[in-house]
Motif scaffolding. Structure first.
Motif, PDB file in Angstrom:
ATOM      1  N   PHE A 102       0.831  -1.193   0.000  1.00 38.29           N
ATOM      2  CA  PHE A 102       0.000   0.000   0.000  1.00 38.29           C
ATOM      3  C   PHE A 102       0.867   1.245   0.000  1.00 38.29           C
ATOM      4  CE2 PHE A 102       0.641  -1.002   4.473  1.00 38.29           C
ATOM      5  CZ  PHE A 102       0.990   0.222   5.022  1.00 38.29           C
ATOM      6  N   VAL A 103       0.290   2.325  -0.471  1.00 41.44           N
ATOM      7  CA  VAL A 103       0.904   3.649  -0.402  1.00 41.44           C
ATOM      8  C   VAL A 103      -0.182   4.629   0.036  1.00 41.44           C
ATOM      9  CG1 VAL A 103       0.552   4.048  -2.891  1.00 41.44           C
ATOM     10  CG2 VAL A 103       2.169   5.456  -1.630  1.00 41.44           C
ATOM     11  N   MET A 104       0.133   5.408   1.051  1.00 40.90           N
ATOM     12  CA  MET A 104      -0.781   6.435   1.543  1.00 40.90           C
ATOM     13  C   MET A 104      -0.024   7.758   1.574  1.00 40.90           C
ATOM     14  SD  MET A 104      -2.771   4.479   4.624  1.00 40.90           S
ATOM     15  CE  MET A 104      -4.081   5.676   4.752  1.00 40.90           C
ATOM     16  N   VAL A 105      -0.637   8.789   0.999  1.00 42.70           N
ATOM     17  CA  VAL A 105      -0.024  10.113   0.933  1.00 42.70           C
ATOM     18  C   VAL A 105      -0.855  11.049   1.792  1.00 42.70           C
ATOM     19  CG1 VAL A 105       0.634  12.001  -0.601  1.00 42.70           C
ATOM     20  CG2 VAL A 105       0.804   9.630  -1.404  1.00 42.70           C
ATOM     21  N   PHE A 106      -0.188  11.677   2.751  1.00 49.44           N
ATOM     22  CA  PHE A 106      -0.868  12.556   3.696  1.00 49.44           C
ATOM     23  C   PHE A 106      -0.479  14.010   3.434  1.00 49.44           C
ATOM     24  CE2 PHE A 106      -0.420   8.472   5.792  1.00 49.44           C
ATOM     25  CZ  PHE A 106      -1.684   8.260   6.309  1.00 49.44           C
ATOM     26  N   GLY A 107      -1.490  14.873   3.404  1.00 48.56           N
ATOM     27  CA  GLY A 107      -1.239  16.295   3.283  1.00 48.56           C
ATOM     28  C   GLY A 107      -0.809  16.879   4.614  1.00 48.56           C
ATOM     29  N   ALA A 108      -0.282  18.104   4.557  1.00 51.77           N
ATOM     30  CA  ALA A 108       0.121  18.794   5.792  1.00 51.77           C
ATOM     31  C   ALA A 108      -1.115  19.031   6.650  1.00 51.77           C
ATOM     32  CB  ALA A 108       0.803  20.103   5.450  1.00 51.77           C
TER      33      ALA A 108
ATOM     34  N   ASP B 184      -5.765  16.151  12.204  1.00 51.39           N
ATOM     35  CA  ASP B 184      -4.893  15.125  11.647  1.00 51.39           C
ATOM     36  C   ASP B 184      -4.647  15.434  10.171  1.00 51.39           C
ATOM     37  OD1 ASP B 184      -4.753  13.680  14.009  1.00 51.39           O
ATOM     38  OD2 ASP B 184      -6.506  12.441  13.498  1.00 51.39           O
ATOM     39  N   PRO B 185      -3.523  14.957   9.623  1.00 45.49           N
ATOM     40  CA  PRO B 185      -3.282  15.138   8.191  1.00 45.49           C
ATOM     41  C   PRO B 185      -4.366  14.428   7.380  1.00 45.49           C
ATOM     42  CG  PRO B 185      -1.318  14.307   9.299  1.00 45.49           C
ATOM     43  CD  PRO B 185      -2.433  14.258  10.291  1.00 45.49           C
ATOM     44  N   ASP B 186      -4.745  15.023   6.246  1.00 40.97           N
ATOM     45  CA  ASP B 186      -5.755  14.390   5.395  1.00 40.97           C
ATOM     46  C   ASP B 186      -5.078  13.428   4.423  1.00 40.97           C
ATOM     47  OD1 ASP B 186      -4.681  16.784   4.156  1.00 40.97           O
ATOM     48  OD2 ASP B 186      -6.142  16.491   2.554  1.00 40.97           O
ATOM     49  N   VAL B 187      -5.791  12.369   4.074  1.00 38.11           N
ATOM     50  CA  VAL B 187      -5.292  11.389   3.119  1.00 38.11           C
ATOM     51  C   VAL B 187      -5.549  11.942   1.720  1.00 38.11           C
ATOM     52  CG1 VAL B 187      -5.488   9.043   2.232  1.00 38.11           C
ATOM     53  CG2 VAL B 187      -5.741   9.468   4.687  1.00 38.11           C
ATOM     54  N   ARG B 188      -4.462  12.176   0.991  1.00 33.46           N
ATOM     55  CA  ARG B 188      -4.570  12.738  -0.363  1.00 33.46           C
ATOM     56  C   ARG B 188      -4.606  11.652  -1.436  1.00 33.46           C
ATOM     57  NH1 ARG B 188      -1.771  18.051  -0.528  1.00 33.46           N
ATOM     58  NH2 ARG B 188      -2.635  19.138   1.265  1.00 33.46           N
TER      59      ARG B 188
END
Length: 103
Positions: free
Chosen positions: A30-36, A42-46
């Motif tokens: 998996f790959v999850m990218v979190f915004g600032a 909490d950081p949002d999942v982009r």
């Protein structure tokens, strides 16, 4: 399940974290990218791939999914391959495969 944190590429200063790993229950990387994060939130999942069974099954597919956001070091790619191998051999993974076949 394993999870590792990668530093976003310099051109992505708007990102907080890029997380990668192996989910043996789903049989996928998996790959999850979190915004600032905003103050107090909490950081949002982009971006998120690998939340479905067998969605990303090779290191090459994972590399392609990560490459727009972060660099996947060779050492970590090797570690993830080991996580995949070890996770696929465990008793919980064998049970998951049996249940999947029954459904």
């Amino acid at each position: 399940m394993s999870r590792y944190s990668l530093k976003p590429l310099p051109e992505h200063s708007d990102l907080f974290e890029v997380a990668v790993g192996w989910d043996s229950g789903l049989g996928t990387f998996f790959v999850m990218v979190f915004g600032a994060a905003d103050a107090g939130h909490d950081p949002d999942v982009r971006h998120w791939l690998g939340g479905q069974p067998r969605q990303i099954v090779t290191i090459e597919e994972l590399q392609a999914a990560v490459s727009p956001y972060a660099e996947l070091p060779m050492e970590l790619a090797k570690r993830l391959s080991i996580d995949q191998r070890d996770g696929d051999a465990g008793p919980s993974r064998r049970l998951s495969r049996l249940i999947s076949r029954l459904l």
